[in-house]
Every structure is written in C-alpha cells, then in structure tokens.
Design a protein around this motif. Structure first.
Motif, PDB file in Angstrom:
ATOM      1  N   GLY A 163     -60.320 105.903  80.849  1.00 21.16           N
ATOM      2  CA  GLY A 163     -59.879 106.365  79.538  1.00 21.16           C
ATOM      3  C   GLY A 163     -60.048 105.314  78.455  1.00 21.16           C
ATOM      4  N   MET A 164     -59.752 104.056  78.776  1.00 17.76           N
ATOM      5  CA  MET A 164     -59.900 102.980  77.801  1.00 17.76           C
ATOM      6  C   MET A 164     -61.359 102.738  77.449  1.00 17.76           C
ATOM      7  N   MET A 165     -62.234 102.776  78.465  1.00 16.66           N
ATOM      8  CA  MET A 165     -63.661 102.580  78.196  1.00 16.66           C
ATOM      9  C   MET A 165     -64.231 103.735  77.383  1.00 16.66           C
ATOM     10  N   LEU A 166     -63.783 104.956  77.680  1.00 16.68           N
ATOM     11  CA  LEU A 166     -64.265 106.117  76.936  1.00 16.68           C
ATOM     12  C   LEU A 166     -63.808 106.053  75.487  1.00 16.68           C
ATOM     13  N   GLU A 167     -62.560 105.639  75.269  1.00 14.26           N
ATOM     14  CA  GLU A 167     -62.032 105.487  73.916  1.00 14.26           C
ATOM     15  C   GLU A 167     -62.798 104.411  73.160  1.00 14.26           C
ATOM     16  N   ALA A 168     -63.103 103.311  73.834  1.00 20.71           N
ATOM     17  CA  ALA A 168     -63.857 102.230  73.203  1.00 20.71           C
ATOM     18  C   ALA A 168     -65.262 102.673  72.816  1.00 20.71           C
ATOM     19  N   ALA A 169     -65.792 103.665  73.548  1.00 20.78           N
ATOM     20  CA  ALA A 169     -67.130 104.180  73.244  1.00 20.78           C
ATOM     21  C   ALA A 169     -67.108 105.221  72.133  1.00 20.78           C
ATOM     22  N   GLY A 170     -65.902 105.554  71.625  1.00 24.89           N
ATOM     23  CA  GLY A 170     -65.784 106.490  70.515  1.00 24.89           C
ATOM     24  C   GLY A 170     -65.423 107.898  70.900  1.00 24.89           C
ATOM     25  N   TYR A 171     -65.003 108.113  72.139  1.00 28.38           N
ATOM     26  CA  TYR A 171     -64.639 109.455  72.603  1.00 28.38           C
ATOM     27  C   TYR A 171     -63.144 109.460  72.933  1.00 28.38           C
ATOM     28  N   GLY A 172     -62.406 110.343  72.244  1.00 29.55           N
ATOM     29  CA  GLY A 172     -60.952 110.324  72.321  1.00 29.55           C
ATOM     30  C   GLY A 172     -60.365 111.020  73.530  1.00 29.55           C
ATOM     31  N   ILE A 173     -59.061 111.282  73.436  1.00 29.32           N
ATOM     32  CA  ILE A 173     -58.308 111.808  74.566  1.00 29.32           C
ATOM     33  C   ILE A 173     -58.783 113.201  74.978  1.00 29.32           C
ATOM     34  N   GLY A 174     -59.288 113.995  74.036  1.00 29.45           N
ATOM     35  CA  GLY A 174     -59.803 115.313  74.376  1.00 29.45           C
ATOM     36  C   GLY A 174     -60.960 115.226  75.355  1.00 29.45           C
ATOM     37  N   TRP A 175     -61.854 114.268  75.112  1.00 24.26           N
ATOM     38  CA  TRP A 175     -62.974 114.041  76.025  1.00 24.26           C
ATOM     39  C   TRP A 175     -62.476 113.543  77.377  1.00 24.26           C
ATOM     40  N   ALA A 176     -61.522 112.651  77.357  1.00 20.77           N
ATOM     41  CA  ALA A 176     -60.991 112.102  78.611  1.00 20.77           C
ATOM     42  C   ALA A 176     -60.380 113.196  79.467  1.00 20.77           C
ATOM     43  N   LEU A 177     -59.577 114.076  78.837  1.00 22.46           N
ATOM     44  CA  LEU A 177     -58.958 115.166  79.578  1.00 22.46           C
ATOM     45  C   LEU A 177     -59.997 116.152  80.105  1.00 22.46           C
ATOM     46  N   ALA A 178     -60.933 116.531  79.242  1.00 22.92           N
ATOM     47  CA  ALA A 178     -61.948 117.515  79.640  1.00 22.92           C
ATOM     48  C   ALA A 178     -62.802 117.001  80.797  1.00 22.92           C
ATOM     49  N   MET A 179     -63.220 115.736  80.718  1.00 17.62           N
ATOM     50  CA  MET A 179     -64.066 115.184  81.771  1.00 17.62           C
ATOM     51  C   MET A 179     -63.301 115.039  83.083  1.00 17.62           C
ATOM     52  N   SER A 180     -62.028 114.641  82.998  1.00 17.46           N
ATOM     53  CA  SER A 180     -61.239 114.448  84.216  1.00 17.46           C
ATOM     54  C   SER A 180     -60.818 115.766  84.846  1.00 17.46           C
ATOM     55  N   ILE A 181     -60.720 116.817  84.043  1.00 14.24           N
ATOM     56  CA  ILE A 181     -60.356 118.133  84.576  1.00 14.24           C
ATOM     57  C   ILE A 181     -61.570 118.867  85.125  1.00 14.24           C
TER      58      ILE A 181
END
Length: 236
Positions: free
Chosen positions: A29-47
C-alpha cells in the motif's frame, strides 16, 4: 454453532499469516501510494487481483507504462507455480461447493501451505475451514494494503527497501522447505536455472526465461527426482 467453531479454528491457524500479510500488505500500500495510486487502487487490487508478489510487480508495470501483452506474460510467469498448486488441490477441493470458485481464486502460497498441513480435527467442517481460512487471509492482506496506503498518504514515510519484503518472504519459504525435506534436487535445479538465466539474459531480462524453464525442467526430470522432489519443487 459448528460453523462458529470452524471459524475459530481457522482463525487460530491463520494467525501466522496475519502477522506476515499485514506487514507485507502495508508495504504494498505504501509503495502504491508513493507511485501516485491511492487507497481505492490498493483496495481494488487486493480484492480483485489478490496476488501478493504480482501486486508488487504491477506497481512497476503501471508506472513504467507496460503493454497489456507484457503485463499478461509477466502475470503468467510470476504465478505459474499456481498451476502445480491447482493440480495438487483437485482432490482436496472436490466436495467444497458452493465455496469452490472462491477457494480457487484465493489460493495463495501461505493458504496452500496451511490447507496442505494436515486434516482438521473432528467436529470441524473441512469445506468451511478452507473457506474461512482463505477469506481471513485475504482480509489480512486487504487491511494491510489499505493501512499502508493511508500511512503513505501522510508523507514522511520512506519506501526504500520495502520492495525487498516479498523477496525476503520467498527466501523464508525456501529455507523452510529446504529444512522440511531431505531431497533438495528441485531447489538446486531452480537455483542453477535462475543463475544461468541471470548470466545469460542479465538482471532485467532473466525473470521470465527462468520461470518458464524451471517448470519445464522439473516436469522433464520428474521420474528421476521421485515424489518428494516433485513436491518440494512445486511449492517453491
């Protein structure tokens, strides 16, 4: 009541995975956020993706503008080991409807290890044990990913070195399997193939050739290595 007992048993068995998935999920999640993709992307990818090591790879693919073909080939190469998982789980998941589709989707390295570790005690439903175990493990990963994205959005968190966490996880899995079996032929073969491809193709191009060559060679040498060697190679 029986399902509640099964859930409690699955939760107890999943605790080691929880410790690892929360940490690794936060790193993702931290790496994804650092790349410019927020929590919505993190949730969608992990689900919907839910493929720990591949999700780390996807970050580089997204930021590097990789094509769909490249992404598809990389996904197949990274997750080719699940082909062996699936074959070995055909009998275990034989009578698990209506949970079977989700069990197939949620079969990760750690879930596979727990499901194959032994039979459940009397009074525990095997089908629902597998379902609860798989669901709990994914919940841990989703929670870790979301928490990492939130922490990363505050700023001040350095993501340097976090991408090594998945490498460290696989090293631990490799060492555990090395200690649990006397036949190391599969592990040695995989190591030599990876080293050969690294020398031949370089650090930026060795991954896909090695991930293709290892299953091919393991299959070709199966009768020479015996059953234990096949098991060791398929899990690693």
């Amino acid at each position: 009541m029986k399902n509640w007992t099964t859930f409690r048993y699955a939760f107890q068995k999943s605790l080691p995975v929880m410790a690892g998935y929360l940490v690794l999920g936060m790193g993702f999640g931290m790496m994804l956020e650092a790349a410019g993709y927020g929590i919505g992307w993190a949730l969608a990818m992990s689900i919907f993706i839910y493929a720990g090591s591949m999700q780390y790879v996807v970050i580089d693919l997204l930021t590097g503008g990789a094509s769909l073909i490249t992404t598809a080939l990389m996904t197949v190469a990274v997750n080719i080991r699940h082909l062996f998982y699936g074959i070995s789980m055909v009998e275990r998941y034989q009578n698990t409807r209506p949970c079977k589709p989700y069990l197939i989707f949620a079969l990760t390295d750690e879930t596979y290890s727990l499901v194959c570790s032994g039979e459940v005690p009397e009074g525990i439903s095997w089908k629902w044990y597998c379902f609860f175990l798989s669901l709990l493990n994914q919940c841990y990963w989703v929670a870790g990913s979301a928490a990492g994205s939130v922490f990363g959005s505050f700023g001040g968190f350095s993501t340097e070195g976090i991408d090594f966490s998945m490498t460290a996880l696989f090293l631990v899995v490799f060492l555990e399997q090395w200690k649990s079996t006397k036949d190391h032929a599969s592990a040695v073969l995989g190591g030599f193939v990876s080293l050969f491809c690294l020398i031949l193709f370089g650090p930026d191009g060795f991954l896909i050739p090695s991930l293709i060559m290892i299953p091919v060679l393991l299959t070709a040498t199966r009768r020479f290595r015996g059953k234990e060697g096949v098991s060791d190679g398929s899990v690693s």
